[in-house]
Design an enzyme around this catalytic site. Structure first.
Site, PDB file in Angstrom:
ATOM      1  CE  LYS A  73      -4.209   2.126   2.421  1.00  0.00           C
ATOM      2  NZ  LYS A  73      -4.409   1.359   3.826  1.00  0.00           N
ATOM      3  CB  SER A 148      -8.707   3.371   2.899  1.00  0.00           C
ATOM      4  OG  SER A 148      -7.362   2.842   3.857  1.00  0.00           O
ATOM      5  CB  SER A 172      -8.438   1.115   5.982  1.00  0.00           C
ATOM      6  OG  SER A 172      -9.498   1.981   6.152  1.00  0.00           O
TER       7      SER A 172
END
Lengths: 481, 97, 480
Positions: A73, A148, A172
């Site tokens: 990420k 997210s 997330s």
């Protein structure tokens, strides 16, 4: 002939590597081709590191994940590789150092193919707040992958990488795992170092992983968990051999079925899938017990006071002085601050900074922040009381399956309420994971399992047993098969 | 419920966020609704809470030994800076009182 | 007349190798930003990890002033934007400081006054802004960012600029003694803000106070307070009211001026720093702090009076810094028991010739080239009569300048005092023969001439003849 390596999980790839059926270099090329072919339609990757990956694959690699391609990420700092948090603020930021999670995966022999898209500064549940545009759900490109960690989730679901890192502040990792039909783990707060993981809300943030199976999650966790002298909140708690603990018997384990996880707002079809999943666990030998967390309803309000409060201070460092976006043609320092930040942050980030500033400001601190802290401690107490009686708590990860891109953009509150089952876990600092439990109209839904602090091993073993008894985690989005 | 423009501008000023008029209006409305929502907590009657979080937070924190293990590397670090010179970071001159 | 109420907030830079939350050096004077690491610069993803030594020093201070050491305290974030504050917040302690209460005793006139402390807390320093380096720009050096500070807040109980200075001096001595601060005020190791208010009488409620920032010398503290007290008195006497504000002292014009008034009141939005768990001072840490506590200046001075027979004044001078007291004590313990006044003679030499020589060369006692054992040897030779006063000074200079030992120097310089009766009598006779007129005057009653004879004899001996003995022998020879 073109290999089908993307259909394998991490465990399967490790076996193939060990038997010499494939080399790291071949795997890297295969997944790079997958990315080149499919990412334009999905928008999972913010930065690709093809050359570094090829160079690394050409060298001998050692470690528990030697030769396994991964993606990070874009919230984890990677030395020499742009790290943006999907924000204009950091669109040119190149960290001079590696996050601890990144370093430990490197030391385990993994090969990073790139950095994945996300909600800006991890603030969002749909991956729509990214400055690089939304990520599409491989199961239905008109729908969000969740957020997210949406880029990581979509990339794994589409077979662009076998596993990826994520972060979970209020769901997330788990919510995108549920929306994309993956297994996603958020470990106990402090189980993984936060060093180098760009902060959203420090007391809630925890690194995690997205993969196909609980077994793969155990392999990722065991090489990354453990204390770090650079993170004072990382825990000295001993690291368990999670892969070895997977086969622990489920018989005799008690699973708490949380009453409040079936409140209004839960799609009845998702509720039905959760009931079926619980029935599977029961058939495997677990004992189901009804439990109640009466204050669970306060979790979202607590979360939306504390997370913005922490974020408002954490994001104060982005001032256009030492790194990051600086506005042009500013006449004064004050203008430099206000315009650099005004231009550098998107609307959701600004919204949360504003809320956080408000609840910490003079005259409101006691009513909001202090009250939320107290309520958090009580909520945690409730969880620990229940977890003293049962091994694992269970319920749906999200109230619905993936929603349409743009569907919840008009009202931030409806978006926030999507995290109703996941927020509370971060407030209590507990480990939790989401595993696929079936489909609603062709879209995956997730079962959330929650454990006691540092009880990742039993959590993973229950999930593993479930996956031995079911096939949901093997399902793949047809157009990316 | 909506937050007044004045409140929004005060928060924006504290947070050093330049907002245009449209943003001020929109945030006033949105923040008002979010605050009304979290008011569920403000009005909730809570019993006496534990003094601190437990679980992963319940332990004596780690303290670092007093050793120098890192140096500054102005050239490397200032490669990220919008403006620097002779090893210094630069900003528009601050008017001192 | 007004009743003056002063409280001081003193920032003491703790003498650690590395910063409060990061492993970069605290050394003063390095090139810009060469000691600003990733944590100090607030790079995204970096986290603070507290320095055990800084915590130990704060606890040691708390123990030394008799404060309560909080078993559990918290770091909080104090948010404001300024370019030398890299994270946009300072990590400090707010409602849960590490030390609460305690007191410091100061000398006031002949007496002693106890100044209660409110608290002492740990916080990180900011960097440095340089406004005059480049046209139109402010330059930032963040080497200082993250250096550990102990902020010590006194109660508002100082009644005059003199008391404020006495308090700051006492605090300065104390933190240096504890070895937690180098005390270098020019380099900003000890910085002081003062709160001042006036009221008509000690019974009246406290008046509105002003805060004067950055009073970084004893002299500026005194001057600024004197000015500010007069200013406030003039305002009040003219029927006005004192505005609550922050002021700066201008040493060139010797006045305080308000800092540019802020458009809004500061709103620091304090909240507990979620990157740091509550700070716990356990038994181990407390014991470590206890172990680093030296004997404190007042107690040591009292012991010097008791054990070495020093005058209180001398004991005060010799305990004004820990290295000086250590030096004196090394000399005194080497000579004590060897001669009835040896420890006092040692004090005389340390305070006189030794400090004089150090001053001349501009070096501190820590860097003293003369080992205490060598000075002790000199003291013993004075005590046992081997050296006369003037010869001892001569030997001291040679001792200071070189490496020869005292006894060898005495021989080489021929400095040994003449105590031998026969030799002295010969000298006495020689002087009397050379000054027949003075001899007659003396015999006629001019007693003062005895000093003249002794002086002549000492001079004739090259300073070596024992003057006490000579006096007795002259009287003996002259029959009165």
């Amino acid at each position: 002939m073109r290999g089908e390596w993307h259909a394998r999980d991490v465990r399967g790839l490790l076996d193939a590597l060990a038997r010499g059926e494939v080399t790291p270099a071949v795997l890297v090329e295969h997944f790079l081709e997958r990315i080149a072919e499919h990412d334009p339609a999905l928008n999972c990757f913010v930065t690709r590191t093809a050359e570094e990956a090829r160079r690394r694959a050409a060298r001998p690699l050692a470690g528990a994940l030697a030769g396994i391609p991964l993606a990070h990420k874009d919230i984890f700092c990677t030395a020499g590789v742009r790290t943006t948090c999907a924000s204009r603020m950091l669109s040119d930021f190149v960290p001079p150092y590696d996050a601890t999670v990144v370093r430990r995966l490197d030391e385990a022999g993994a090969i990073v193919l790139g950095k994945t898209n996300m909600d800006e500064f991890a603030m969002g549940s749909s991956n729509e707040t990214s400055v690089f545009g939304p990520v599409r759900n491989p199961w239905d490109p008109e729908r969000v992958p969740g957020g997210s960690s949406g880029g990581s989730a979509a990339a794994v679901a589409a077979g662009l990488v076998p596993a990826a890192s994520g972060t979970d502040t209020g769901g997330s990792v788990r919510q995108p795992a549920a929306f994309c039909g993956l297994s996603g783990l958020k470990p106990t707060y402090g189980r993984l170092s936060r060093y180098g993981m760009i902060a959203f809300a420090s007391s809630l943030d925890q690194a995690g992983f997205l993969a196909r199976t609980a077994e793969d999650l155990a392999r990722l966790l065991v090489v990354t968990a453990g204390a770090d002298a650079r993170d004072a909140t990382s825990s000295p708690e001993a690291v368990v051999d999670y892969p070895a603990a997977l086969e622990a018997p489920i018989r005799g384990r008690t699973i708490g079925v949380v009453k409040e996880f079936r409140d209004a707002g839960l799609d009845p079809r998702v509720a039905r899938l959760a009931d079926e999943a619980l029935a599977v666990l029961e058939r495997c030998g677990a004992r189901l017990v009804d439990v109640s967390l009466p204050r669970l309803g306060l979790a979202v309000p607590i979360y939306y006071i504390l997370a913005p409060a922490e974020c408002s201070a954490n994001l104060a460092r982005y001032d256009g002085v030492r790194y990051g976006h600086r506005a042009h043609d500013v006449a004064s320092l004050e203008e430099l601050y206000a315009r650099s930040r005004g231009e550098g942050f998107g609307p959701e980030v600004k919204r949360r900074i504003m809320i956080g500033t408000y609840v910490l400001s003079h005259g409101y601190y006691d009513a909001y922040y202090l009250k939320a802290e107290r309520a958090r401690a009580l909520l945690q107490k409730d969880f620990l009381r229940v977890l003293a009686e049962v091994d694992v708590l269970a319920g749906p990860t999200t109230p619905t399956v993936a929603f349409r891109i743009g569907e919840k953009n008009d009202d931030p509150l409806t978006m926030y309420l999507n995290d109703i089952y996941t927020n509370a876990v971060n407030l209590a600092g507990l480990p939790a994971l989401s595993i696929p439990m079936g489909f609603v109209d062709g879209l995956p839904a997730g079962l959330q399992l929650i454990g006691a602090p540092f009880a990742e091993a039993p959590l993973l073993s229950v999930a593993h047993r479930y996956q031995q008894a079911t096939e949901w985690h093997r399902a793949r989005p047809p157009r990316f098969a | 419920m909506s937050l007044s423009d004045e409140d929004v501008r005060r928060m924006a000023r504290l947070a050093r966020l330049a907002l245009d008029d449209g943003e001020v209006t929109r945030f006033g409305d949105e923040l008002g609704r979010i605050l009304a929502f979290v008011d569920a907590l403000r009005v909730a009657v809570l019993e006496e809470a534990p003094a601190a979080l437990s679980g992963p937070w319940a332990r004596t924190p780690f303290l670092r030994d007093d050793r120098v293990e890192e140096a500054g590397h102005p050239e490397l670090y200032q490669a990220q800076a919008p403006e620097s010179r002779d090893g210094y970071y630069l900003v528009p001159r601050v008017i001192e009182p | 007349m007004w009743d003056t109420v002063i409280g001081l907030e003193v920032h003491v830079q703790l003498l650690t190798e590395s910063k409060l939350f990061s492993p970069t050096s605290t050394r003063f004077g390095a090139p810009p930003n060469t000691q600003a690491g990733l944590v100090d610069l607030g790079f995204p993803g970096t986290l603070p990890v507290p320095n055990r030594a800084a915590v130990r020093m704060a606890v040691a201070f708390g123990l030394a002033v008799g404060g309560r050491i909080a078993v559990r305290s918290r770091f909080a974030r104090k948010s404001y934007f300024y370019p030398d504050l890299p994270k946009g917040y300072q990590i400090s302690q707010y409602d849960e400081p590490i030390v609460v209460g305690g007191a410091i005793a100061i000398g006031v006139g002949e007496g002693v006054k106890t100044v209660p402390l409110v608290r002492a807390h740990l916080e990180e320093d900011a960097g440095k802004s340089l406004h005059d380096l480049y046209p139109g720009r402010t330059a930032l050096d963040l080497n200082r960012a993250g250096i550990p500070l102990l902020e010590i807040v006194s109660s508002p109980s100082l009644a005059s600029p003199e008391e404020a200075v006495a308090y700051l001096k006492e605090l300065h001595t104390l933190v240096c003694y504890l070895g937690i601060c180098d005390g270098n005020m020019q380099e900003g190791s000890l910085r002081c803000d003062a709160n001042v208010s006036l009221r008509p009488s000690p019974e009246a409620p406290l008046g509105t106070r002003t805060e004067i920032k950055n009073l970084n010398s004893f002299r500026f503290l005194e001057q600024a307070l004197t000015y500010e007290i007069r200013r406030q008195a003039e305002v009040l006497e003219a029927g006005g009211t004192v505005a609550q504000e922050t002021r700066l002292y201008d040493p060139d014009r010797r006045e305080t001026r308000p800092m540019r008034s802020k458009e809004e009141a500061e709103d620091y939005r304090y909240f507990p720093d979620p990157d740091l768990l509550p700070l716990v001072v356990d038994e181990t840490l407390r014991a470590e702090a206890q172990a680093m506590l030296p004997e404190l200046p007042r107690a040591r001075a009292e012991r010097f009076v008791r054990a070495y027979g020093l005058e209180p004044y001398a004991a005060g001078v010799l305990t004004s810094s820990r290295p000086l007291a250590d030096y004196y004590e090394a000399v005194a313990s080497a000579v004590s028991g060897k001669g009835k006044d040896s420890a006092r003679t040692a004090a005389h030499w340390v305070m006189g010739d030794l400090l004089g020589a150090l001053n001349r060369q501009g070096i501190g006692i820590e860097a003293c080239p003369l080992a205490p054992t060598r000075l002790a040897a000199l003291v013993l030779r004075v005590e046992d009569g081997t050296l006369s006063g003037p010869k001892a000074k001569e030997v001291f200079e040679a001792l200071w300048a070189g490496t020869e030992e005292v006894d060898a120097l005495i021989e080489r310089l021929g400095a040994r005092q003449i105590n031998d009766r026969e030799a002295l009598l010969e000298l006495v006779d020689r002087i009397l023969d050379a000054h027949p007129r003075q001899r007659q005057d003396y015999l006629a009653g001019k007693d003062k001439l005895l000093g003249f004879f002794v002086g002549q004899a000492v001079k004739a001996s090259g300073g070596r003849a024992n003057p006490q003995e000579l006096g007795a022998l002259f009287r003996e020879r002259l029959g009165r």
